[in-house]
Design a protein around this motif. Structure first.
Motif, PDB file in Angstrom:
ATOM      1  N   ASN A  13       0.848  -1.181   0.000  1.00  0.00           N
ATOM      2  CA  ASN A  13       0.000   0.000   0.000  1.00  0.00           C
ATOM      3  C   ASN A  13       0.891   1.240   0.000  1.00  0.00           C
ATOM      4  N   PHE A  14       0.890   2.010  -1.096  1.00  0.00           N
ATOM      5  CA  PHE A  14       1.781   3.163  -1.215  1.00  0.00           C
ATOM      6  C   PHE A  14       1.564   4.216  -0.135  1.00  0.00           C
ATOM      7  N   THR A  15       0.379   4.271   0.459  1.00  0.00           N
ATOM      8  CA  THR A  15       0.119   5.261   1.499  1.00  0.00           C
ATOM      9  C   THR A  15       0.477   4.756   2.895  1.00  0.00           C
ATOM     10  N   GLN A  16       0.901   3.507   2.994  1.00  0.00           N
ATOM     11  CA  GLN A  16       1.305   2.919   4.262  1.00  0.00           C
ATOM     12  C   GLN A  16       2.512   3.676   4.819  1.00  0.00           C
ATOM     13  N   GLU A  17       2.501   3.969   6.121  1.00  0.00           N
ATOM     14  CA  GLU A  17       3.588   4.749   6.719  1.00  0.00           C
ATOM     15  C   GLU A  17       4.903   3.980   6.772  1.00  0.00           C
ATOM     16  N   LYS A  18       4.894   2.723   7.189  1.00  0.00           N
ATOM     17  CA  LYS A  18       6.119   1.927   7.326  1.00  0.00           C
ATOM     18  C   LYS A  18       6.221   0.931   6.185  1.00  0.00           C
ATOM     19  N   TRP A  19       7.321   0.970   5.439  1.00  0.00           N
ATOM     20  CA  TRP A  19       7.581   0.027   4.364  1.00  0.00           C
ATOM     21  C   TRP A  19       8.591  -1.000   4.846  1.00  0.00           C
ATOM     22  N   GLU A  20       8.606  -2.178   4.212  1.00  0.00           N
ATOM     23  CA  GLU A  20       9.515  -3.251   4.605  1.00  0.00           C
ATOM     24  C   GLU A  20      10.899  -3.043   3.970  1.00  0.00           C
ATOM     25  N   ASP A  21      11.936  -3.068   4.808  1.00  0.00           N
ATOM     26  CA  ASP A  21      13.313  -2.938   4.324  1.00  0.00           C
ATOM     27  C   ASP A  21      13.841  -4.281   3.839  1.00  0.00           C
ATOM     28  N   HIS A  22      14.650  -4.244   2.782  1.00  0.00           N
ATOM     29  CA  HIS A  22      15.297  -5.428   2.232  1.00  0.00           C
ATOM     30  C   HIS A  22      16.781  -5.136   2.045  1.00  0.00           C
ATOM     31  N   ASP A  23      17.540  -6.126   1.643  1.00  0.00           N
ATOM     32  CA  ASP A  23      18.951  -5.919   1.332  1.00  0.00           C
ATOM     33  C   ASP A  23      19.044  -4.993   0.114  1.00  0.00           C
ATOM     34  N   TYR A  24      20.226  -4.485  -0.172  1.00  0.00           N
ATOM     35  CA  TYR A  24      20.407  -3.613  -1.333  1.00  0.00           C
ATOM     36  C   TYR A  24      19.998  -4.332  -2.618  1.00  0.00           C
ATOM     37  N   ALA A  25      19.340  -3.609  -3.515  1.00  0.00           N
ATOM     38  CA  ALA A  25      18.904  -4.178  -4.788  1.00  0.00           C
ATOM     39  C   ALA A  25      20.063  -4.257  -5.775  1.00  0.00           C
ATOM     40  N   LEU A  26      20.921  -3.234  -5.792  1.00  0.00           N
ATOM     41  CA  LEU A  26      22.069  -3.177  -6.700  1.00  0.00           C
ATOM     42  C   LEU A  26      23.250  -2.528  -5.998  1.00  0.00           C
ATOM     43  N   ARG A  27      24.447  -2.916  -6.399  1.00  0.00           N
ATOM     44  CA  ARG A  27      25.681  -2.315  -5.887  1.00  0.00           C
ATOM     45  C   ARG A  27      26.582  -1.986  -7.064  1.00  0.00           C
ATOM     46  N   ALA A  28      27.281  -0.854  -6.995  1.00  0.00           N
ATOM     47  CA  ALA A  28      28.232  -0.486  -8.047  1.00  0.00           C
ATOM     48  C   ALA A  28      29.322  -1.546  -8.120  1.00  0.00           C
ATOM     49  N   LYS A  29      29.793  -1.831  -9.332  1.00  0.00           N
ATOM     50  CA  LYS A  29      30.861  -2.810  -9.525  1.00  0.00           C
ATOM     51  C   LYS A  29      32.186  -2.202  -9.091  1.00  0.00           C
ATOM     52  N   GLU A  30      32.803  -2.798  -8.085  1.00  0.00           N
ATOM     53  CA  GLU A  30      34.067  -2.320  -7.550  1.00  0.00           C
ATOM     54  C   GLU A  30      35.116  -2.237  -8.651  1.00  0.00           C
ATOM     55  N   GLY A  31      35.761  -1.088  -8.757  1.00  0.00           N
ATOM     56  CA  GLY A  31      36.811  -0.905  -9.743  1.00  0.00           C
ATOM     57  C   GLY A  31      36.327  -0.603 -11.148  1.00  0.00           C
ATOM     58  N   ALA A  32      35.008  -0.619 -11.368  1.00  0.00           N
ATOM     59  CA  ALA A  32      34.480  -0.378 -12.713  1.00  0.00           C
ATOM     60  C   ALA A  32      33.481   0.770 -12.754  1.00  0.00           C
ATOM     61  N   GLU A  33      32.748   0.980 -11.667  1.00  0.00           N
ATOM     62  CA  GLU A  33      31.722   2.013 -11.634  1.00  0.00           C
ATOM     63  C   GLU A  33      31.964   2.949 -10.447  1.00  0.00           C
ATOM     64  N   ARG A  34      31.897   4.246 -10.688  1.00  0.00           N
ATOM     65  CA  ARG A  34      32.098   5.210  -9.601  1.00  0.00           C
ATOM     66  C   ARG A  34      30.828   5.407  -8.789  1.00  0.00           C
ATOM     67  N   VAL A  35      29.700   5.456  -9.456  1.00  0.00           N
ATOM     68  CA  VAL A  35      28.420   5.695  -8.785  1.00  0.00           C
ATOM     69  C   VAL A  35      27.325   4.834  -9.395  1.00  0.00           C
ATOM     70  N   LEU A  36      26.252   4.679  -8.653  1.00  0.00           N
ATOM     71  CA  LEU A  36      25.069   3.935  -9.092  1.00  0.00           C
ATOM     72  C   LEU A  36      23.881   4.708  -8.533  1.00  0.00           C
ATOM     73  N   TRP A  37      23.125   5.386  -9.383  1.00  0.00           N
ATOM     74  CA  TRP A  37      22.086   6.271  -8.862  1.00  0.00           C
ATOM     75  C   TRP A  37      21.005   6.572  -9.889  1.00  0.00           C
TER      76      TRP A  37
END
Length: 64
Positions: A13-37
């Motif tokens: 429910n988009f209007t719900q105050e508390k959303w469920e946290d999960h692990d990171y969806a994506l991470r920048a590739k070490e040594g190949a990507e400076r940022v991920l945004w």
């Protein structure tokens, strides 16, 4: 030195105050990507699509 992870939260429910946290969806590739945004998600014909921006390790690449 920049955003390197996209977090992942969800709700039934988009209007719900508390959303469920999960692990990171994506991470920048070490040594190949400076940022991920700047993720953008949309749906078309019942399929979900996500696009995001990366900054690479080219010598003249921006660090932000």
């Amino acid at each position: 030195d920049g955003e390197k992870k996209l977090f992942h939260i969800s709700t039934n429910n988009f209007t719900q105050e508390k959303w469920e946290d999960h692990d990171y969806a994506l991470r920048a590739k070490e040594g190949a990507e400076r940022v991920l945004w700047a993720p953008h998600v949309y749906t078309e014909n019942g399929e979900w699509h996500m696009f995001y921006n990366i900054g690479n390790r080219q010598q003249n690449a921006s660090t932000y």
